[in-house]
Design a protein around this motif. Sequence first.
Motif, PDB file in Angstrom:
ATOM      1  N   LEU A  69       0.829  -1.208   0.000  1.00  0.00           N
ATOM      2  CA  LEU A  69       0.000   0.000   0.000  1.00  0.00           C
ATOM      3  C   LEU A  69       0.864   1.259   0.000  1.00  0.00           C
ATOM      4  O   LEU A  69       0.589   2.216  -0.730  1.00  0.00           O
ATOM      5  CB  LEU A  69      -0.921  -0.001   1.224  1.00  0.00           C
ATOM      6  N   CYS A  73       0.855   4.032  -2.960  1.00  0.00           N
ATOM      7  CA  CYS A  73       0.410   5.384  -2.623  1.00  0.00           C
ATOM      8  C   CYS A  73       1.534   6.416  -2.714  1.00  0.00           C
ATOM      9  O   CYS A  73       1.337   7.523  -3.215  1.00  0.00           O
ATOM     10  CB  CYS A  73      -0.184   5.399  -1.215  1.00  0.00           C
ATOM     11  N   ARG A  90      -5.917   8.550  -2.951  1.00  0.00           N
ATOM     12  CA  ARG A  90      -5.494   7.626  -1.906  1.00  0.00           C
ATOM     13  C   ARG A  90      -6.413   6.411  -1.810  1.00  0.00           C
ATOM     14  O   ARG A  90      -5.945   5.277  -1.663  1.00  0.00           O
ATOM     15  CB  ARG A  90      -5.452   8.351  -0.554  1.00  0.00           C
ATOM     16  N   ALA A  94      -5.297   2.635  -2.567  1.00  0.00           N
ATOM     17  CA  ALA A  94      -5.463   1.592  -1.554  1.00  0.00           C
ATOM     18  C   ALA A  94      -6.304   0.441  -2.093  1.00  0.00           C
ATOM     19  O   ALA A  94      -5.992  -0.729  -1.855  1.00  0.00           O
ATOM     20  CB  ALA A  94      -6.109   2.181  -0.306  1.00  0.00           C
ATOM     21  N   SER A  95      -7.356   0.764  -2.828  1.00  0.00           N
ATOM     22  CA  SER A  95      -8.193  -0.284  -3.420  1.00  0.00           C
ATOM     23  C   SER A  95      -7.383  -1.143  -4.378  1.00  0.00           C
ATOM     24  O   SER A  95      -7.503  -2.381  -4.383  1.00  0.00           O
ATOM     25  CB  SER A  95      -9.376   0.345  -4.160  1.00  0.00           C
ATOM     26  N   GLY A  97      -4.173  -1.675  -4.246  1.00  0.00           N
ATOM     27  CA  GLY A  97      -3.279  -2.499  -3.449  1.00  0.00           C
ATOM     28  C   GLY A  97      -3.981  -3.717  -2.871  1.00  0.00           C
ATOM     29  O   GLY A  97      -3.446  -4.836  -2.909  1.00  0.00           O
ATOM     30  N   THR A 163      -8.800  -3.900   6.263  1.00  0.00           N
ATOM     31  CA  THR A 163      -9.158  -2.562   5.795  1.00  0.00           C
ATOM     32  C   THR A 163      -8.697  -1.485   6.770  1.00  0.00           C
ATOM     33  O   THR A 163      -8.602  -0.312   6.404  1.00  0.00           O
ATOM     34  CB  THR A 163     -10.682  -2.428   5.593  1.00  0.00           C
ATOM     35  N   LEU A 166      -6.022   1.138   5.902  1.00  0.00           N
ATOM     36  CA  LEU A 166      -6.284   2.419   5.246  1.00  0.00           C
ATOM     37  C   LEU A 166      -5.798   3.571   6.111  1.00  0.00           C
ATOM     38  O   LEU A 166      -5.392   4.620   5.607  1.00  0.00           O
ATOM     39  CB  LEU A 166      -7.789   2.581   4.975  1.00  0.00           C
ATOM     40  N   VAL A 169      -2.353   4.938   5.304  1.00  0.00           N
ATOM     41  CA  VAL A 169      -2.138   5.718   4.086  1.00  0.00           C
ATOM     42  C   VAL A 169      -3.070   6.929   4.048  1.00  0.00           C
ATOM     43  O   VAL A 169      -3.395   7.445   2.985  1.00  0.00           O
ATOM     44  CB  VAL A 169      -2.321   4.844   2.819  1.00  0.00           C
TER      45      VAL A 169
END
Length: 219
Positions: A69, A73, A90, A94-95, A97, A163, A166, A169
């Motif tokens: 991630l 990012c 972002r 992240a999605s 990754g 999750t 997140l 990041v």
Amino acid sequence: MSIEYIISILKPMLEGAQATVLLFLIAIVLSIPLGFILTLAIRSSIKPLSWFAHVYIYVMRGTPLLLQLLFICFGLPMLPVIGEYLVLDRFVAASLGFILNYTAYFAEIFRGGLLAIDKGQYEASQVLGLNKWQTTTRVILPQMFRIALPSVANESVTLVKDTALLYAVAVPELLHFAQTAVNRDFTIVPFFVAGVIYLIMTLFLTIFFKWLERRFKFE
């Protein structure tokens, strides 16, 4: 700890949970079919394709999701020449990754499901006069799905919990709002509330997969 305080922090935390749920849905909807495609690539007779699939899985499973991630990012934009074209939102980064990472895990789950099917199933299908397509869609895939379903369920629950990365990041999600409340109010109550929300999400997911297991067990 008062009910009024819990209610006051619940609204922003539920807003953060929306990002959690959205990321989960995006990752699960895309990584499962991509994982199956990757499984087919591993079993392909085209050696470069099979080699690439093996290397991809090794890299994605062998490095931390958090590192992946951070690279997507913050690392991609720093690449020379092309970096400026790889600056992503972002949440989108992240999605991406999560999709890339969980595709590798689901590919291994499906590969294990295929390996668990007895070779006699293929021979029996030939005796019955089924072609390769019919054998795959009517005999092999249904059995593979039943075998792989418990592992898919376990990996999906893990995805819900992952999750929380997140937060690392700088994407506002459930844990972000919990941490903000903790720092502001000097209390750990928001962490307990966040834990309850995660437990509720994983509970619903577990119930859903248990229902799927019961349904496909008897079909």
